[in-house]
Write a protein that holds these residues in place. Structure first.
Motif, PDB file in Angstrom:
ATOM      1  N   ASP A  69     -96.474  -9.643  54.176  1.00 44.49           N
ATOM      2  CA  ASP A  69     -95.064  -9.617  53.816  1.00 44.49           C
ATOM      3  C   ASP A  69     -94.244 -10.151  54.985  1.00 44.49           C
ATOM      4  O   ASP A  69     -93.571  -9.393  55.694  1.00 44.49           O
ATOM      5  N   PRO A  70     -94.288 -11.465  55.217  1.00 42.95           N
ATOM      6  CA  PRO A  70     -93.614 -12.005  56.406  1.00 42.95           C
ATOM      7  C   PRO A  70     -92.099 -11.926  56.342  1.00 42.95           C
ATOM      8  O   PRO A  70     -91.440 -11.917  57.375  1.00 42.95           O
ATOM      9  N   GLU A  71     -91.531 -11.876  55.128  1.00 45.03           N
ATOM     10  CA  GLU A  71     -90.077 -11.845  55.027  1.00 45.03           C
ATOM     11  C   GLU A  71     -89.526 -10.457  55.352  1.00 45.03           C
ATOM     12  O   GLU A  71     -88.600 -10.304  56.130  1.00 45.03           O
ATOM     13  N   ARG A  72     -90.123  -9.428  54.765  1.00 40.64           N
ATOM     14  CA  ARG A  72     -89.605  -8.068  54.964  1.00 40.64           C
ATOM     15  C   ARG A  72     -90.466  -7.274  55.944  1.00 40.64           C
ATOM     16  O   ARG A  72     -90.273  -6.073  56.125  1.00 40.64           O
ATOM     17  N   LEU A  73     -91.487  -7.934  56.523  1.00 41.05           N
ATOM     18  CA  LEU A  73     -92.340  -7.310  57.541  1.00 41.05           C
ATOM     19  C   LEU A  73     -92.928  -5.989  57.060  1.00 41.05           C
ATOM     20  O   LEU A  73     -92.934  -4.969  57.753  1.00 41.05           O
ATOM     21  N   GLY A  74     -93.474  -6.006  55.846  1.00 40.94           N
ATOM     22  CA  GLY A  74     -94.124  -4.824  55.290  1.00 40.94           C
ATOM     23  C   GLY A  74     -93.209  -3.922  54.521  1.00 40.94           C
ATOM     24  O   GLY A  74     -93.661  -2.955  53.904  1.00 40.94           O
ATOM     25  N   GLY A  75     -91.901  -4.206  54.523  1.00 41.35           N
ATOM     26  CA  GLY A  75     -90.975  -3.346  53.811  1.00 41.35           C
ATOM     27  C   GLY A  75     -91.196  -3.326  52.315  1.00 41.35           C
ATOM     28  O   GLY A  75     -90.878  -2.346  51.641  1.00 41.35           O
ATOM     29  N   GLY A  76     -91.767  -4.401  51.777  1.00 42.09           N
ATOM     30  CA  GLY A  76     -92.028  -4.445  50.346  1.00 42.09           C
ATOM     31  C   GLY A  76     -93.069  -3.452  49.895  1.00 42.09           C
ATOM     32  O   GLY A  76     -93.147  -3.129  48.706  1.00 42.09           O
ATOM     33  N   LEU A  77     -93.888  -2.957  50.827  1.00 42.54           N
ATOM     34  CA  LEU A  77     -94.929  -1.979  50.494  1.00 42.54           C
ATOM     35  C   LEU A  77     -94.714  -0.673  51.252  1.00 42.54           C
ATOM     36  O   LEU A  77     -95.659   0.102  51.431  1.00 42.54           O
ATOM     37  N   ALA A  78     -93.479  -0.412  51.658  1.00 42.81           N
ATOM     38  CA  ALA A  78     -93.214   0.749  52.497  1.00 42.81           C
ATOM     39  C   ALA A  78     -93.607   2.054  51.823  1.00 42.81           C
ATOM     40  O   ALA A  78     -94.061   2.997  52.483  1.00 42.81           O
ATOM     41  N   LEU A  90    -101.685 -15.314  57.567  1.00 42.93           N
ATOM     42  CA  LEU A  90    -102.175 -15.603  56.216  1.00 42.93           C
ATOM     43  C   LEU A  90    -103.509 -16.347  56.244  1.00 42.93           C
ATOM     44  O   LEU A  90    -104.420 -16.032  55.470  1.00 42.93           O
ATOM     45  N   ALA A  91    -103.631 -17.322  57.140  1.00 42.15           N
ATOM     46  CA  ALA A  91    -104.879 -18.094  57.200  1.00 42.15           C
ATOM     47  C   ALA A  91    -106.059 -17.181  57.519  1.00 42.15           C
ATOM     48  O   ALA A  91    -107.117 -17.266  56.879  1.00 42.15           O
ATOM     49  N   LEU A 138     -99.639 -10.819  48.544  1.00 41.09           N
ATOM     50  CA  LEU A 138     -99.062 -11.900  49.332  1.00 41.09           C
ATOM     51  C   LEU A 138     -97.619 -12.082  48.892  1.00 41.09           C
ATOM     52  O   LEU A 138     -97.350 -12.616  47.800  1.00 41.09           O
ATOM     53  N   LEU A 139     -96.688 -11.654  49.717  1.00 38.14           N
ATOM     54  CA  LEU A 139     -95.270 -11.655  49.354  1.00 38.14           C
ATOM     55  C   LEU A 139     -94.542 -12.752  50.113  1.00 38.14           C
ATOM     56  O   LEU A 139     -93.779 -12.506  51.051  1.00 38.14           O
ATOM     57  N   GLY A 140     -94.810 -14.003  49.742  1.00 38.72           N
ATOM     58  CA  GLY A 140     -94.085 -15.128  50.304  1.00 38.72           C
ATOM     59  C   GLY A 140     -94.662 -15.620  51.604  1.00 38.72           C
ATOM     60  O   GLY A 140     -95.641 -15.103  52.135  1.00 38.72           O
ATOM     61  N   GLY A 141     -94.016 -16.674  52.118  1.00 35.57           N
ATOM     62  CA  GLY A 141     -94.480 -17.264  53.363  1.00 35.57           C
ATOM     63  C   GLY A 141     -94.126 -18.725  53.419  1.00 35.57           C
ATOM     64  O   GLY A 141     -93.497 -19.296  52.514  1.00 35.57           O
ATOM     65  N   ASP A 142     -94.539 -19.385  54.504  1.00 35.12           N
ATOM     66  CA  ASP A 142     -94.289 -20.816  54.663  1.00 35.12           C
ATOM     67  C   ASP A 142     -95.205 -21.621  53.746  1.00 35.12           C
ATOM     68  O   ASP A 142     -96.121 -21.088  53.115  1.00 35.12           O
ATOM     69  N   GLU A 143     -94.944 -22.905  53.710  1.00 32.81           N
ATOM     70  CA  GLU A 143     -95.777 -23.784  52.895  1.00 32.81           C
ATOM     71  C   GLU A 143     -97.219 -23.741  53.396  1.00 32.81           C
ATOM     72  O   GLU A 143     -97.481 -23.734  54.604  1.00 32.81           O
ATOM     73  N   LEU A 144     -98.154 -23.708  52.461  1.00 33.09           N
ATOM     74  CA  LEU A 144     -99.562 -23.579  52.814  1.00 33.09           C
ATOM     75  C   LEU A 144    -100.097 -24.879  53.383  1.00 33.09           C
ATOM     76  O   LEU A 144     -99.745 -25.978  52.938  1.00 33.09           O
TER      77      LEU A 144
END
Length: 912
Positions: free
Chosen positions: A206-215, A234-235, A279-285
């Motif tokens: 969760d790179p956008e919310r830094l784990g907040g999405g699964l708090a 992610l890689a 996987l909650l978002g991120g940069d282009e693969l």
């Protein structure tokens, strides 16, 4: 001039006439075009007025067809689900949030689909909208998009034709994102609630919310059920998942099954947990990341690896369920254009509380394996000629882990602190062996030095008359009876010599060869299990030295003759007792370490320190790290679980003609009874040299301590000590055993202690009618008149002989009573008169024999009760007396004519 003007006028008139004619032609054409345009306009206006009605009618017709088609498709799915059991959302997978609670599926149930909402079709009951995840595929969440059906919901608005209409409803991007987060929580909580605790492990990116999405699921982290991967990770996460899939295919499925789901159906066990990566978002693969993602989408579901993806482009694969979220509605790729009304998100406190309970449950350790999985389909089908092999549990991959006792490894060492399942492990191992090898192939000798009756159930008892037919000896409550452990080692040593002699006779060296050369002989493999074995080795006395010598010999030579040792200890001191004997330790190459066990594996092997409950490290290479095998041990010590197997084996063996009898049960807390002694039952009248039964020997065989009363000097016996009940018990057993062999003998009983009167009186029915009964004065009168008669045995029993000291000190006819007693002790046995007396101290016995410096050989045998070994020095050939530590209801028996060292006996209980 006039002619020219006329000519010009006519020309002009002619031109005007032509112009007018052309204008009329154009005007007529314009009027015609205008009429055509007006006609076309009228037709267009008319068609425009009719088109909305036709469009609405066509749209309603198409929607009705889709609804009918979906309803038919859902009905077909429902019919197929009823047959295949595949389309389900039972319990926690589909229950509404109010009142929701985890309902783990049993191990034979396939995973459910997960409810996310419902499809509401007018005129029909709502249909649950189900999403496949565990063992089925992956879920991709996307936002609203333009085009037909985007964000559509069913409404009750009606057209002129009265048919329901589909209206469009849009949603903001932020609303769609919130709904996607709610949907992620719904999927995870339902998956966790329907799976067994610990079998679903989540990884969050969760790179956008830094784990907040699964708090809300954070309480799972301490139990290892939730891990987070930071930005840029992610890689590495995708690489780990691909490696995990490869390992599952290579080592778990191994070409035998196409998927973990198929393996679980075939074997009834799921060897691996599900791994769900969110996987909650991120940069282009990158190109590598896209390739790894595609590999997981293609192959992950078969190996229990699943993705829930949001904000990352996902290719359209058959294993991917695409959920297009638009506010509180969504479109599922499996449902086509039919809109789904999403369930509300699970309450935050429900997510947190459920996660906390699951973490607590997992932290206490996984559930043990199933004992029935260790048992073969048919019992007693294997031969022990080459060794004994049986599973003790299963591996993390769900495969049975077998343990072997043979030439290598020959013996096993088990260690684990109290409460870690040492006894349960022994039960599981014994059960697996007993079901595979018949009692003619395998025999058990069981000894438990701790206080308890762990092994007592293998012998017949009052509640359960059955026994394990393989067991020949059970010793329980022997924590103070090291002598019994020594007796077992002596017995095994004799058996080892018997087998070695037979091997020499047949010119072979190993048990398998001996069995081939002597197929009619009885050569089962023997497994001796000694729990808390260190009790035998921790002393510095002769017993410990002899035990260590015998143990080393058995460990070194027993392997070739099919005798195997399993030594267990719960205390580190038990293991340390071996380190001073490297030759002995080296023979125990099979090491089994339970959680927190110390000093049993190699010094660099710390696998047992982090071992969860119900697990063990099995190592067949003396504890080397590379030989570790982690095993999950089933619950086998439950009385009902074990009883079912034992009754089955007992009934089968009992019905066989050549069945063995019940095993010998030695209970250190039980007092043996003379009436049930096999030796007492075997006594017959008319014996020339009768034997006195003094108590039960601490031995492998249930035998009595015997004193032969031959016509040899010194065939008298003295019982020494202050314990009235035990002294009376010894004399009572002696009297009854003699009366059984010599009913015509003369018996004289002098009871000189009131505390012994009840025991003396209890002998009357068992002794001959002419038995003489005396008090102290009567004894003083008897001794001078007593002349031994070689034709008739005479047995004089003295209860508390020292109590008559003052009476016997009086001289009658020039001699005191003590002198008459000494004369009888010295000369009586040769003329078949024997004295069996109890003295309450060694000093008083010496006084009656003549004091310090007097001869003691007239007492050829003695039984010491609460007497220190040093006090017996004058009655023992070795200087300083025997090593003896008195304890309740134990006696030290020594016969000058038969013993090199005394033996410990248990007096028979008093029969009143």
């Amino acid at each position: 001039m006039p002619d020219v003007r006329t000519s010009v006028v006519e020309s002009v008139r002619a031109a005007l006439s032509r112009a007018r004619a052309a204008a009329r032609v154009h005007l007529d054409a314009a009027r015609s075009d205008l009429a055509g345009a007006e006609a076309r306009l009228a037709r267009v206006q008319q068609a425009g007025e009719q088109r909305p009605a036709r469009a609405a009618a066509e749209r309603d017709r198409r929607l009705a067809e889709l609804a009918d088609k979906h309803a038919a498709g859902m009905a077909d799915l429902a019919r197929r689900a009823a047959v295949a059991g595949a389309l389900r959302a039972t319990g926690a997978a589909g229950d509404p949030w109010p009142g929701w609670h985890p309902t783990p599926a049993i191990r034979t149930e396939p995973p459910d689909l997960l409810r996310v909402g419902e499809i509401r079709i007018p005129g029909a009951p709502p249909v649950p909208a189900l999403v496949p995840l565990l063992d089925r595929g992956h879920v991709a969440l996307v936002g609203p998009h333009t085009g037909p059906g985007a964000g559509a919901v069913w409404t009750e608005e009606r057209s002129d034709e009265g048919r329901q209409r589909l209206q469009g409803a849009g949603a903001s991007a932020s609303g769609a994102s919130a709904s996607q987060h709610s949907l992620v929580a719904t999927l995870l909580l339902r998956a966790l609630g329907r799976a067994a605790p610990g079998t679903v492990r989540i990884t969050g990116y969760d790179p956008e919310r830094l784990g907040g999405g699964l708090a809300g699921f954070a309480p799972l982290a301490p139990a290892g059920l939730l891990t987070f991967v930071g930005p840029g990770g992610l890689a590495g996460l995708l690489d780990d998942l691909v490696d995990h899939i490869r390992r599952i295919n290579e080592t778990v499925l191994a070409g035998e099954h196409s998927s973990l789901r198929e393996m679980a159906v075939a074997t009834g066990k799921r060897p691996e947990p599900w791994r769900v990566a969110v996987l909650l978002g991120g940069d282009e693969l990158s190109r590598h990341e896209r390739a790894q993602l595609e590999r997981i989408l293609r192959t992950g579901a078969a190996c229990g690896v699943h993705l829930i993806v949001r904000g990352i482009p996902v290719p359209e694969w058959s294993t991917v369920e695409t959920v297009t979220v638009d506010g509180d509605t969504a479109l599922l790729s499996s449902c086509g254009p039919l809109p789904v009304l999403l369930d509300g998100p699970p309450p935050a406190d429900l997510v947190t509380a459920t996660s906390r309970r699951l973490a607590e449950r997992v932290s206490t350790g996984p559930a043990p394996a199933v004992f029935a999985d260790l048992l073969p389909e048919e019992i007693w089908t294997e031969s022990s000629a080459a060794g004994l092999t049986a599973p003790v549990g299963d591996s993390p991959e769900g495969r049975p882990v077998s343990v072997t006792l043979a030439d290598y490894p020959p013996h096993a060492l088990i260690a684990g602190p109290s409460g870690t399942g040492k006894t349960n492990l022994i039960y599981a191992w014994m059960g697996a062996l007993s079901a595979r090898y018949s009692p003619t192939e395998l025999e058990f000798y069981l000894l438990d030095f701790k206080e308890g009756v762990s092994f007592a159930r293998f012998a017949p008892g009052q509640r359960d008359p059955s026994w394990l037919p393989h067991v020949r000896l059970v010793g329980v409550n022997v924590n103070t009876d090291r002598e019994f452990g020594l007796a077992l080692l002596r017995f095994l040593g004799r058996e080892l010599r018997r087998r070695a002699d037979a091997a020499k006779q047949h010119e072979v060296t190993k048990l398998a060869e001996l069995r081939a050369e002597d197929p009619t002989g009885h050569w089962p493999r023997i497994v001796a299990v000694v729990d808390e074995f260190q009790v035998l080795l921790t002393g510095r006395d002769a017993l410990a030295q002899e035990a260590a010598t015998l143990l080393e010999d058995l460990a070194r030579r027993g392997r070739s003759q099919g005798i195997h040792l399993i030594l267990a200890s719960q205390d580190v001191s038990g293991i340390e007792a071996l380190w001073g004997r490297p030759a002995l330790v080296a023979q125990f190459t099979l090491r089994i370490a339970l959680p927190k066990a110390r000093r049993i594996l190699a010094e660099t092997n710390t696998a047992a320190e982090t071992l969860p409950r119900h697990h063990a490290v099995v190592n067949a290479d003396s504890g080397a790290v590379e030989a570790n095998r982690i095993v999950r041990i089933p619950a086998a010590s439950d009385r009902r679980t074990w009883g079912e197997l034992q009754h089955r084996l007992w009934r089968d063996w009992r019905d066989r003609p050549a069945s063995l009898g019940a095993p010998r049960l030695f209970d250190g807390d039980a007092v043996p009874q003379l009436a049930t002694s096999p030796d007492f039952a075997a006594l017959r009248p008319g014996t020339v040299d009768p034997v006195v039964l003094l108590g039960e020997s601490i031995d492998v065989q249930a035998r009595s301590a015997r004193l032969p009363l031959s016509r040899s000097p010194g065939r008298n016996i003295a019982v020494v000590g202050t314990r009235v009940e035990e002294a009376c018990a010894v004399l009572a057993a002696a009297a009854r055993s003699l009366a059984r062999q010599s009913p015509d003998a003369r018996f004289s009983v002098a009871c000189l202690d009131q505390d012994a009167a009840a025991t003396a009186e209890s002998l009357r029915p068992d002794l001959p009618p002419d038995t003489g009964w005396y008090d102290a004065p009567g004894l003083a009168e008897l001794l001078p008149e007593l002349e031994p008669d070689p034709s008739r045995p005479h047995y004089l029993f003295l209860f508390a002989a020292d109590a008559a000291a003052s009476t016997l000190a009086v001289k009658t006819g020039g001699r005191s009573g003590h002198e008459h007693l000494r004369r009888l002790l010295n000369t009586g046995p040769e003329r078949r008169t024997h004295v069996l007396g109890w003295w309450r101290s060694v000093a008083r016995l010496r006084d009656d024999l003549g004091g310090i410096g007097s001869r003691t050989d007239s007492i050829g045998a003695w039984v010491a009760l609460d007497v220190q070994g040093g006090d017996l020095s004058g009655f023992y050939p070795q200087q300083g007396g025997p090593v003896w530590y008195p304890r309740p209801w134990r006696a030290l028996y020594f016969d000058r004519a038969r013993h090199r060292t005394p033996e410990v006996v248990i007096p028979y209980g008093l029969t009143t």
